[in-house]
Design a protein around this motif. Structure first.
Motif, short mmCIF file in Angstrom:
data_model
loop_
_atom_site.label_atom_id
_atom_site.label_comp_id
_atom_site.label_asym_id
_atom_site.label_seq_id
_atom_site.Cartn_x
_atom_site.Cartn_y
_atom_site.Cartn_z
N SER A 79 41.59 -39.25 14.06
CA SER A 79 40.15 -39.00 14.08
C SER A 79 39.70 -38.47 15.45
N THR A 117 36.60 -38.27 16.27
CA THR A 117 35.48 -39.13 16.66
C THR A 117 36.00 -40.37 17.40
N GLU A 118 37.04 -41.00 16.85
CA GLU A 118 37.63 -42.17 17.51
C GLU A 118 38.20 -41.77 18.87
N GLN A 172 35.54 -41.63 21.47
CA GLN A 172 34.98 -42.94 21.83
C GLN A 172 36.00 -43.85 22.52
#
Ligand SMILES: [Zn+2]
Length: 339
Positions: free
Chosen positions: A183, A185-186, A189
């Protein structure tokens, strides 16, 4: 004996001695030091199955930077405990750590559990393919690669440059790890020190994703005849151990359950900074050690000194690792009996 004859004899002996010394010196000088180590493979039997431990390489593990005093540790305030436990095993940081993988031949399928670091650890890793060939197999024969998780030193070996190192294999891992490490997105973050892990996992799996040969699994339980997955929570979202079982003999294959045997068997509460949930990882490690010690199951561990095969014993001060006995005779030895 007349003195002249005696002195001639002594001179002769002295000359012989000098000549012998020179010859010995020449022999020593003629043999260069052989720096290379033995090929990294070792075979055992688990019931009707043959399991070959394969070494991808060893690397200096920075124990002081990576080991953390987890919440379940015996002593969360003693910074010298790690050094004392290492010293008790005649070690000091950084500890040279093995990167092991395990090839299971069920007689019907050839299944590799973990794949080493491949190119992702530089010259320290990437020796698994050579050792697999030395052990009598080819990468083309591997039907399936089961990964304990998607950290670089477990997934990196599935790739050879931008190609699949195992061109006929299906690659499998728990879906929670796949969802997390694939991911973007992961990745955005995640703490900065983990970003390279995302990049390594995504690049290594690409040849399999591109050809539809990456197949995550959702549940624990049997994946292949005699091979079952079990969750091993706390290290990564989908961290998994695999149980290989045949004819009543059992081998539990660990991923990152243990990074530094000299420290974590004595104190299973010692965690690593890469744990996604250090408390859960420590709790699970304790439970797994207790279970292995009670059952007497054989263990194949990714980061215990090669070949990483042994048993776990409970002692008065934590646990200890008991390596399997070495056997050189023809035919894989059945060393996974109960203690
Ligand atoms: Zn690892």
């Amino acid at each position: 004996m007349p003195s002249s004859i005696l002195s001639r004899s002594l001179i002769g002996l002295a000359l012989c001695g000098a000549l012998a010394a020179a010859t010995v010196a020449q022999v020593h000088a003629a043999a260069p030091f052989a720096a290379a180590q033995a090929p990294g493979w070792y075979r055992i039997a688990v019931g009707r199955y043959e399991v070959t431990a394969l070494l991808d390489g060893t690397h200096p593990f920075p124990a002081h930077d990576v080991l953390t005093r987890g919440p379940a540790s015996l002593d969360t305030t003693d910074p010298g405990l790690t050094d004392r436990l290492l010293a008790a095993s005649y070690l000091k940081a950084p500890v040279e750590g093995s990167i092991n993988a395990f090839l299971v031949n069920t007689g019907k399928k050839l299944i590799l559990i973990d794949s080493g670091a491949g190119a992702l650890y530089g010259a320290d890793g990437g020796h698994l393919l050579g050792n697999l060939r030395a052990a009598g197999y080819t990468p083309e024969q591997v039907d399936e690669v089961l990964l304990t998780h998607l950290h670089a030193d477990h997934v990196g070996g599935v790739a050879l440059g931008t190609a699949a190192a195992f061109p006929n294999a299906l690659v499998r891992v728990n879906r929670r790890d796949a969802v997390y490490w694939l991911s973007s997105t992961e990745r955005a973050q995640a703490p900065a020190f983990l970003r390279g892990m995302f990049d390594g996992a995504q690049a290594s799996l690409k040849p399999y994703l591109d050809t539809g040969r990456f197949k995550p699994f959702d549940r624990e339980g049997q994946l292949e005849e005699g091979i079952a997955a079990a969750p091993s929570p706390g290290h990564t979202p989908g961290h998994t151990t695999y149980l290989v079982e045949s004819d009543g003999e059992r081998l539990r294959v660990w991923g990152d359950t243990v990074h530094v045997a000299a420290v974590q068997f004595a104190d299973p509460g010692v965690t690593v900074k890469y744990d996604s949930d250090a408390g859960e990882a420590a709790e699970h490690r304790r439970a797994l050690f207790a279970d292995m010690a009670q059952r007497g199951d054989c263990v194949a561990a990714a980061h215990v000194a090669f070949p990483g095969l042994g048993h776990v014993r409970q002692g008065p001060d934590g646990y200890r690792w008991v390596p399997v006995n070495y056997v050189s005779r023809e035919g894989a030895p059945h060393v996974c009996g109960r203690g």
